[in-house]
Design a protein around this motif. Structure first.
Motif, short mmCIF file in Angstrom:
data_model
loop_
_atom_site.label_atom_id
_atom_site.label_comp_id
_atom_site.label_asym_id
_atom_site.label_seq_id
_atom_site.Cartn_x
_atom_site.Cartn_y
_atom_site.Cartn_z
N LYS A 137 6.43 5.83 6.34
CA LYS A 137 4.99 6.65 6.73
C LYS A 137 5.20 8.13 6.62
O LYS A 137 4.56 8.82 6.10
CB LYS A 137 4.61 5.98 8.25
CG LYS A 137 3.74 4.75 7.84
CD LYS A 137 3.18 4.11 9.13
CE LYS A 137 2.58 2.88 8.73
NZ LYS A 137 1.84 2.40 10.24
N VAL A 196 5.78 9.07 3.08
CA VAL A 196 4.41 9.19 2.27
C VAL A 196 3.78 10.54 2.55
O VAL A 196 3.43 11.19 1.58
CB VAL A 196 3.49 8.18 2.62
CG1 VAL A 196 2.05 8.42 2.25
CG2 VAL A 196 3.77 6.80 2.13
N GLN A 245 3.21 13.38 -0.50
CA GLN A 245 1.95 13.57 -0.70
C GLN A 245 1.57 15.05 -0.54
O GLN A 245 0.68 15.66 -1.27
CB GLN A 245 0.88 12.72 0.05
CG GLN A 245 1.00 11.28 -0.66
CD GLN A 245 -0.20 10.35 0.06
OE1 GLN A 245 -0.57 10.69 1.16
NE2 GLN A 245 -0.35 9.24 -0.67
N LYS A 273 2.23 2.00 -3.26
CA LYS A 273 1.20 2.64 -4.08
C LYS A 273 1.22 4.02 -3.92
O LYS A 273 0.93 4.89 -5.00
CB LYS A 273 -0.19 1.92 -4.04
CG LYS A 273 -0.53 0.73 -5.14
CD LYS A 273 -1.78 0.40 -4.88
CE LYS A 273 -1.94 -1.01 -5.77
NZ LYS A 273 -3.16 -1.90 -5.61
N GLU A 274 1.15 4.48 -2.71
CA GLU A 274 1.07 5.85 -2.26
C GLU A 274 2.14 6.51 -2.76
O GLU A 274 2.01 7.81 -3.21
CB GLU A 274 0.66 5.91 -0.81
CG GLU A 274 -0.79 5.53 -0.07
CD GLU A 274 -0.68 5.32 1.32
OE1 GLU A 274 -1.81 5.50 1.70
OE2 GLU A 274 0.33 4.95 1.77
N LYS A 306 0.86 -1.07 -0.09
CA LYS A 306 0.03 -0.03 -0.01
C LYS A 306 0.82 1.19 -0.03
O LYS A 306 0.54 2.21 -0.86
CB LYS A 306 -1.19 -0.02 1.35
CG LYS A 306 -2.02 -1.02 1.01
CD LYS A 306 -2.86 -1.19 2.30
CE LYS A 306 -3.88 -2.17 2.33
NZ LYS A 306 -4.16 -2.62 3.70
#
Lengths: 323, 273
Positions: free
Chosen positions: A310, A313, A317, A225-226, A222
């Protein structure tokens, strides 16, 4: 040195085979145009004009067969080459090529070696280099008996086609009707993408044994993907079935060439590293500063991979400028 | 069905400290200070054979299982474990020769064992083993025996008529085929094939059964066909230097280090993708 390249024209990997073997010849042999030729086994599923166009040599011999089964191809190849003098038979580094090179040498009384990355021709011998000791060391070997039958190392080149050849000299044989083998009662084939998403990915997030569980591996999928990356894994992760086999990186999996590889919780065993060493940039995230991958990376963070990823990300983002 | 599973005991090279590769004048590499393991592809071969035996529940298919290795006594512990795991025979061909780069000799010894002693009709082994990394023994063995060889096998199941249902990877997909022995199966990547651990009950019941030791020279003298000419001689060994800059990002917390990584390196690199 007289050489012949043996290719599997029945496979969707034909252009890769042709590109890799052609590059190997260009990089290792100062050959004249007349020195080499290519033998291409093909069946009804292949377009002859495409096989001819991608051939790495001017001269090629097309051999029509029913399907590419090693046992049958060995029989045909020996029949084709009976009484013909050739110094070197070169096979691609894929599964079929590795098998055929060894078995063809056994049948012709020649010498063979698999996964060669470089050769130096001598007058009566051939010096070959290949990885040994699980890819930690490299051995130099002398082959003394002709014909020399080699398969090349996987992932050695990008498999790009070589110089365009204007005119081809094509000859043909037909073994279509010959019996194939006597031991297979039935065979179902399921096609797969031979290059795979990992093979094409410009950005890979690689997970190693240190992720410790299927759940964590799925979580990394996951996160990949992010981040806009493809997930790759080391052999212990794939062998534990925490991720599908097509996600395996390394000498027994995909030999990737991404622009960027983030390797999380990967110790950096040499057999794995071979699958990412063509990456333009490698970032290691590992709790152990002594992990071999830390030295083999461009940049490393020594910390918990989950916390780091984390945080990463969030940064990717948000795209916020640095304060 | 009489199955022979061949395995090799190798040093766990991933435990070698970085840079500690000492090559002596005979081109031997000192690996004595790391633990020995069963070569991972061979470990899969052994477990797959046990899984096959578990599935073959009728008498017609119920296989005899023999585990065979070539080498010195350091393999004995592994052979005893395999006996405890219900291998019917555990055999070591005793050889002190340097076989690292001589797959043709290994194949000749395996073939001699099959022809003279084992009379096996299915041979399973890993496709490659670390140290030599020749990836040739099953293939040369197939040529010596005149048997077919399926490579990159990931699973083997019993099939009707004393046949085998074999799944193997090929270059552009997967084959699932029913084959009739005799055959040689070279195991590739096989998920969920870590070798099971024997229970205390298994060890008590079978673990003390003897390991058979056969002298390699005697085996070859009395039952072997000569090895196929290998013609491949090791001339030298060099280390592979894989070092990159290895810059370690400093910081007090993981978040701080990640921000430094992102703004100093990754942001620019990601922009180029």
């Amino acid at each position: 040195m007289k050489y012949k390249i043996v290719l599997n024209g029945c496979s969707s990997t034909y252009r890769i085979q042709a590109g890799e073997t052609g590059a190997f010849i260009r990089n290792n042999l100062e050959s004249q145009p007349g020195d080499g030729s290519t033998i291409v086994f093909y069946n009804d599923g292949a377009a002859k004009e495409n096989l001819i166009a991608a051939s790495p040599t001017t001269r090629l011999h097309l051999v029509k067969i029913n399907s590419y089964r090693p046992e049958a191809v060995l029989t045909y190849l020996k029949e084709l080459e009976y009484g013909i003098e050739c110094d070197l038979y070169l096979f691609p580094g894929d599964y079929a090529g590795s098998e055929l090179s060894t078995r063809f040498a056994a049948r012709t009384g020649g010498s063979s070696i698999a996964a060669v990355d470089k050769i130096e021709p001598g007058s009566e011998s051939l010096t070959c280099y290949r990885a040994i000791y699980s890819n930690y060391l490299r051995g130099r070997f002398r082959l003394g008996k002709k014909p020399f039958c080699l398969s090349i190392a996987r992932g050695l080149s990008a498999g790009a086609p070589g110089n365009q050849i204007e005119k081809r000299q094509v000859t043909e044989s037909d073994f279509w009707d010959l019996p194939e083998n006597r031991f297979t009662r039935d065979c179902e084939f399921t096609a797969a993408d031979p290059v795979g998403e990992l093979g094409r990915a410009p950005f890979i997030l690689a997970a190693g044994r240190g992720v410790k569980s299927r759940e964590k591996t799925e979580m990394l999928g996951k996160i990949a993907k992010e981040l806009g990356a493809e997930l790759g894994v080391s052999r212990p992760v794939a062998m534990s079935a925490w991720a599908p086999l097509d996600r395996l990186l390394g000498i027994s999996g995909t030999m990737a060439r991404p622009k960027l590889c983030l390797a999380a919780a990967v110790s950096g065993a040499a057999a794995f590293y071979a699958g990412i060493e063509k990456s333009k940039k490698i970032v290691a995230i590992n709790i152990d500063a002594q992990a071999p991958l830390v030295r083999a990376a461009d940049v490393a963070i020594i910390d918990d991979y989950e916390t780091v990823l984390k945080e990463l990300v969030k940064l990717v983002q948000s795209g916020e400028p640095r304060e | 069905m009489n199955i022979l599973v061949c395995f090799k005991v190798v040093p766990d090279l991933d435990l070698m400290p970085g840079g500690d590769w000492n090559v002596d004048s005979r081109l031997r590499v000192e690996t004595g200070y790391v633990k020995n393991i069963i070569n991972p592809y061979d470990e899969s071969a052994l477990e797959i054979a046990l899984q096959f035996a578990d599935k073959a529940d009728d008498d017609q298919c119920s296989p005899g299982l023999t585990a065979l290795t070539i080498g010195d006594s350091k393999a004995n512990l592994h052979l005893k474990t395999l006996r405890a795991l219900s291998f019917d025979r555990a055999v070591r061909i005793d050889s002190k020769e340097d076989l690292r780069f001589r797959p043709e000799t290994c194949a000749a010894l395996i073939s001699a064992y099959i022809n003279k002693i084992g009379k096996n009709n299915v041979v399973i082994m890993g496709r490659q083993s670390g140290v030599g990394d020749n990836a040739q023994t099953p293939l040369i063995c197939a040529e010596m025996m005149g048997w077919p060889c399926i490579t990159q096998v990931s699973s083997i199941e019993p099939a009707a008529g004393a046949c085998l249902r074999v799944t193997n990877l090929v270059d552009d997909g997967t084959c699932r085929q029913t084959i009739e022995p005799p055959c040689i199966l070279a195991i590739g990547n096989a998920p969920n094939s870590y070798l099971r651990v024997p229970t205390l009950k298994d060890i008590k019941a079978h673990g003390q059964k003897p390991v058979e030791v056969i002298d390699a020279a005697v085996l070859m003298a009395t039952g072997g066909q000569p090895a196929l000419p290998g013609g491949c001689e090791l001339l030298g060994i060099e280390a592979i230097d894989r070092r990159r800059s290895g810059i370690i990002i400093e910081g007090e917390t993981a978040a701080e280090k990640t921000q430094a990584l992102y703004y100093s390196y990754l942001k620019g690199w990601l922009a180029g993708i």
